[in-house]
Scaffold this motif. Structure first.
Motif, PDB file in Angstrom:
ATOM      1  N   ARG A 188       0.842  -1.208   0.000  1.00 47.52           N
ATOM      2  CA  ARG A 188       0.000   0.000   0.000  1.00 47.52           C
ATOM      3  C   ARG A 188       0.872   1.251   0.000  1.00 47.52           C
ATOM      4  NH1 ARG A 188      -2.875  -1.773   3.595  1.00 47.52           N
ATOM      5  NH2 ARG A 188      -4.364  -2.812   2.218  1.00 47.52           N
ATOM      6  N   TRP A 189       2.006   1.192   0.701  1.00 50.56           N
ATOM      7  CA  TRP A 189       2.922   2.331   0.699  1.00 50.56           C
ATOM      8  C   TRP A 189       3.492   2.551  -0.699  1.00 50.56           C
ATOM      9  CZ3 TRP A 189       7.962   3.320  -0.549  1.00 50.56           C
ATOM     10  CH2 TRP A 189       8.486   4.524  -0.090  1.00 50.56           C
ATOM     11  N   ILE A 190       3.847   1.469  -1.389  1.00 54.03           N
ATOM     12  CA  ILE A 190       4.346   1.587  -2.760  1.00 54.03           C
ATOM     13  C   ILE A 190       3.308   2.275  -3.640  1.00 54.03           C
ATOM     14  CG2 ILE A 190       4.918   0.253  -4.836  1.00 54.03           C
ATOM     15  CD1 ILE A 190       6.235  -1.814  -2.997  1.00 54.03           C
ATOM     16  N   SER A 191       2.052   1.868  -3.484  1.00 49.67           N
ATOM     17  CA  SER A 191       0.976   2.460  -4.286  1.00 49.67           C
ATOM     18  C   SER A 191       0.791   3.945  -3.970  1.00 49.67           C
ATOM     19  CB  SER A 191      -0.331   1.694  -4.040  1.00 49.67           C
ATOM     20  OG  SER A 191      -1.411   2.286  -4.729  1.00 49.67           O
ATOM     21  N   ASP A 192       0.760   4.251  -2.678  1.00 48.76           N
ATOM     22  CA  ASP A 192       0.534   5.641  -2.273  1.00 48.76           C
ATOM     23  C   ASP A 192       1.712   6.543  -2.641  1.00 48.76           C
ATOM     24  OD1 ASP A 192      -1.885   4.873  -1.229  1.00 48.76           O
ATOM     25  OD2 ASP A 192      -1.178   4.760   0.854  1.00 48.76           O
ATOM     26  N   ALA A 193       2.924   5.984  -2.653  1.00 50.67           N
ATOM     27  CA  ALA A 193       4.121   6.785  -2.919  1.00 50.67           C
ATOM     28  C   ALA A 193       4.125   7.373  -4.322  1.00 50.67           C
ATOM     29  CB  ALA A 193       5.372   5.939  -2.704  1.00 50.67           C
ATOM     30  N   VAL A 194       3.395   6.739  -5.257  1.00 53.39           N
ATOM     31  CA  VAL A 194       3.339   7.262  -6.631  1.00 53.39           C
ATOM     32  C   VAL A 194       2.005   7.931  -6.921  1.00 53.39           C
ATOM     33  CG1 VAL A 194       5.010   5.594  -7.492  1.00 53.39           C
ATOM     34  CG2 VAL A 194       2.581   5.025  -7.530  1.00 53.39           C
ATOM     35  N   GLY A 195       1.226   8.180  -5.879  1.00 57.57           N
ATOM     36  CA  GLY A 195      -0.019   8.918  -6.054  1.00 57.57           C
ATOM     37  C   GLY A 195      -1.277   8.086  -6.077  1.00 57.57           C
ATOM     38  N   GLY A 196      -1.170   6.772  -5.900  1.00 63.45           N
ATOM     39  CA  GLY A 196      -2.354   5.920  -5.878  1.00 63.45           C
ATOM     40  C   GLY A 196      -3.011   5.797  -7.248  1.00 63.45           C
ATOM     41  N   GLY A 197      -4.257   5.344  -7.273  1.00 67.95           N
ATOM     42  CA  GLY A 197      -4.987   5.207  -8.531  1.00 67.95           C
ATOM     43  C   GLY A 197      -4.308   4.266  -9.498  1.00 67.95           C
ATOM     44  N   LYS A 198      -4.402   4.592 -10.783  1.00 63.61           N
ATOM     45  CA  LYS A 198      -3.800   3.752 -11.821  1.00 63.61           C
ATOM     46  C   LYS A 198      -2.286   3.664 -11.663  1.00 63.61           C
ATOM     47  CE  LYS A 198      -7.237   2.407 -14.481  1.00 63.61           C
ATOM     48  NZ  LYS A 198      -7.515   0.967 -14.719  1.00 63.61           N
ATOM     49  N   ALA A 199      -1.680   4.783 -11.318  1.00 60.94           N
ATOM     50  CA  ALA A 199      -0.229   4.784 -11.129  1.00 60.94           C
ATOM     51  C   ALA A 199       0.161   3.852  -9.986  1.00 60.94           C
ATOM     52  CB  ALA A 199       0.269   6.195 -10.863  1.00 60.94           C
TER      53      ALA A 199
ATOM     54  N   GLU B  46      -1.565   1.219  -8.912  1.00 61.48           N
ATOM     55  CA  GLU B  46      -1.784  -0.162  -9.343  1.00 61.48           C
ATOM     56  C   GLU B  46      -0.621  -0.650 -10.205  1.00 61.48           C
ATOM     57  OE1 GLU B  46      -5.519  -0.340 -11.304  1.00 61.48           O
ATOM     58  OE2 GLU B  46      -6.684   0.226  -9.533  1.00 61.48           O
ATOM     59  N   GLU B  47      -0.142   0.201 -11.085  1.00 62.06           N
ATOM     60  CA  GLU B  47       0.967  -0.188 -11.950  1.00 62.06           C
ATOM     61  C   GLU B  47       2.256  -0.356 -11.155  1.00 62.06           C
ATOM     62  OE1 GLU B  47       3.289  -1.517 -14.742  1.00 62.06           O
ATOM     63  OE2 GLU B  47       1.098  -1.339 -14.908  1.00 62.06           O
ATOM     64  N   ALA B  48       2.443   0.470 -10.118  1.00 57.13           N
ATOM     65  CA  ALA B  48       3.637   0.333  -9.288  1.00 57.13           C
ATOM     66  C   ALA B  48       3.638  -1.001  -8.565  1.00 57.13           C
ATOM     67  CB  ALA B  48       3.713   1.482  -8.281  1.00 57.13           C
ATOM     68  N   VAL B  49       2.483  -1.396  -8.044  1.00 57.07           N
ATOM     69  CA  VAL B  49       2.379  -2.701  -7.385  1.00 57.07           C
ATOM     70  C   VAL B  49       2.595  -3.823  -8.400  1.00 57.07           C
ATOM     71  CG1 VAL B  49       0.830  -4.276  -6.154  1.00 57.07           C
ATOM     72  CG2 VAL B  49       0.889  -1.853  -5.530  1.00 57.07           C
ATOM     73  N   ALA B  50       2.041  -3.652  -9.598  1.00 53.78           N
ATOM     74  CA  ALA B  50       2.212  -4.655 -10.648  1.00 53.78           C
ATOM     75  C   ALA B  50       3.687  -4.791 -11.027  1.00 53.78           C
ATOM     76  CB  ALA B  50       1.381  -4.291 -11.879  1.00 53.78           C
ATOM     77  N   ALA B  51       4.399  -3.665 -11.078  1.00 50.77           N
ATOM     78  CA  ALA B  51       5.827  -3.709 -11.409  1.00 50.77           C
ATOM     79  C   ALA B  51       6.604  -4.464 -10.333  1.00 50.77           C
ATOM     80  CB  ALA B  51       6.368  -2.287 -11.552  1.00 50.77           C
ATOM     81  N   PHE B  52       6.236  -4.224  -9.064  1.00 50.71           N
ATOM     82  CA  PHE B  52       6.867  -4.968  -7.974  1.00 50.71           C
ATOM     83  C   PHE B  52       6.593  -6.464  -8.119  1.00 50.71           C
ATOM     84  CE2 PHE B  52       6.081  -7.204  -3.997  1.00 50.71           C
ATOM     85  CZ  PHE B  52       7.322  -7.125  -3.390  1.00 50.71           C
ATOM     86  N   ALA B  53       5.322  -6.810  -8.412  1.00 54.64           N
ATOM     87  CA  ALA B  53       4.954  -8.223  -8.545  1.00 54.64           C
ATOM     88  C   ALA B  53       5.711  -8.883  -9.687  1.00 54.64           C
ATOM     89  CB  ALA B  53       3.442  -8.348  -8.756  1.00 54.64           C
ATOM     90  N   ARG B  54       5.828  -8.177 -10.818  1.00 59.39           N
ATOM     91  CA  ARG B  54       6.559  -8.752 -11.953  1.00 59.39           C
ATOM     92  C   ARG B  54       8.030  -8.954 -11.615  1.00 59.39           C
ATOM     93  NH1 ARG B  54       2.938  -5.385 -15.002  1.00 59.39           N
ATOM     94  NH2 ARG B  54       4.420  -3.655 -14.921  1.00 59.39           N
ATOM     95  N   ALA B  55       8.615  -8.004 -10.878  1.00 56.92           N
ATOM     96  CA  ALA B  55      10.018  -8.143 -10.482  1.00 56.92           C
ATOM     97  C   ALA B  55      10.200  -9.318  -9.526  1.00 56.92           C
ATOM     98  CB  ALA B  55      10.505  -6.850  -9.826  1.00 56.92           C
ATOM     99  N   ARG B  56       9.265  -9.464  -8.591  1.00 59.06           N
ATOM    100  CA  ARG B  56       9.356 -10.558  -7.619  1.00 59.06           C
ATOM    101  C   ARG B  56       9.266 -11.909  -8.311  1.00 59.06           C
ATOM    102  NH1 ARG B  56       5.835 -13.891  -4.821  1.00 59.06           N
ATOM    103  NH2 ARG B  56       6.504 -14.471  -2.714  1.00 59.06           N
ATOM    104  N   PHE B  57       8.242 -12.088  -9.147  1.00 55.77           N
ATOM    105  CA  PHE B  57       8.081 -13.378  -9.818  1.00 55.77           C
ATOM    106  C   PHE B  57       9.121 -13.566 -10.915  1.00 55.77           C
ATOM    107  CE2 PHE B  57       3.815 -13.054  -7.910  1.00 55.77           C
ATOM    108  CZ  PHE B  57       3.763 -14.310  -7.301  1.00 55.77           C
ATOM    109  N   GLY B  58       9.665 -12.461 -11.427  1.00 59.70           N
ATOM    110  CA  GLY B  58      10.730 -12.575 -12.410  1.00 59.70           C
ATOM    111  C   GLY B  58      11.958 -13.234 -11.822  1.00 59.70           C
TER     112      GLY B  58
END
Length: 281
Positions: free
Chosen positions: A119-130, A132-144
């Protein structure tokens, strides 16, 4: 679950008192032996006493004493291990699984920290679509990073064995994965497979952040070299995370979406089933 010296003496005596609540048992000192037993079940799925003893470097008798205490506290329950395909003689092995209360007590301690971080990652970039994409980028890096390790396991597997190799790699990481072969609707067509994950260490977090499931599905597709379909997830309330993997050259099969992932007691080891009735459930 901290075991002070006085608690250890009390536990060795007959009729020792059961801790008041599940949360008290699991959260009062994560280094205690009983907590290690429960944590191993959480990470690896339903396990036999012998499996737990091997993983933790304990005797089977010692593990059984802790399992008795966890069962009395309502944190663990025993069940027969379900076996797909043909089964040998004798009674099925007994495995131990966390109850809902046992899982909830762990999640209160560990999942909240992970959820707060995302949630902090999401809020740090302004929340919303940005956000969601920040969390998605973290998830892709983790599973990568996981994909790099799994890729090594799949590199020596033949085209028809890659799904089983992935299941074995996932099981080694605590996902208790199995494979079910699924016959094709078309006559003479090659069978596809259902990759079933009977345990998910991040299920409670994925309820709030579905990007974790999406990133994992992308990794499966890349590793297996085909478009896969996620049919069910534990995070969405299904009993099993189920991913359909079409046979090489075959199209995806949306019809397999029905009733996927309802089996919660399957064996926590990688394997293959050719039982048509099992894959249709």
């Amino acid at each position: 679950m901290r075991e002070h010296s006085t608690q250890q003496e009390a536990e060795s005596a007959p009729g020792c008192a059961v801790p008041a609540t599940a949360t008290e048992v699991l959260l009062d000192g994560h280094r205690a032996t009983r907590d290690r037993v429960a944590r191993s079940i959480l990470d690896h799925g339903p396990s036999s006493a012998a499996d737990l003893a091997s993983r933790l470097g304990l005797t089977t008798a010692a593990v059984r004493r802790h399992l008795d205490g966890l069962t009395a506290a309502g944190l663990v329950e025993s069940r027969e291990q379900r076996v797909y395909g043909s089964r040998g003689r004798g009674r099925p092995a007994k495995v131990f699984a966390l109850t809902d209360g046992g899982r909830d007590a762990f999640y209160q301690a560990y999942d909240q920290l992970a959820a707060d971080a995302l949630r902090w990652i999401s809020d740090a970039v302004g929340g919303g679509k940005a956000g969601e994409e920040a969390v998605a980028a973290f998830a892709r890096a983790r599973f990568g990073r996981q994909a790099e390790k799994y890729g090594e396991a799949l590199s020596s597997a033949g085209a028809g064995e890659r799904t089983e190799a992935l299941a074995q790699a996932l099981s080694a990481d605590g996902y208790a994965a199995t494979v079910r072969r699924v016959p094709s609707a078309a006559a003479q067509a090659p069978a596809g497979a259902q990759l079933c994950q009977h345990h998910c260490p991040v299920a409670h977090i994925a309820e709030q952040f579905p990007q974790l499931c999406e990133a994992e599905t992308e990794v499966f597709s890349r590793l297996l070299g085909t478009h896969v379909q996620r049919l069910a997830t534990i995070a969405h309330g299904d009993g099993v995370c189920t991913t359909y993997v079409p046979a090489p050259g075959a199209a995806s099969s949306p019809a397999l979406r029905t009733a996927a992932g309802r089996d919660t007691d399957a064996a926590p080891t990688a394997g293959t089933s050719t039982d048509d009735s099992a894959s249709a459930r």
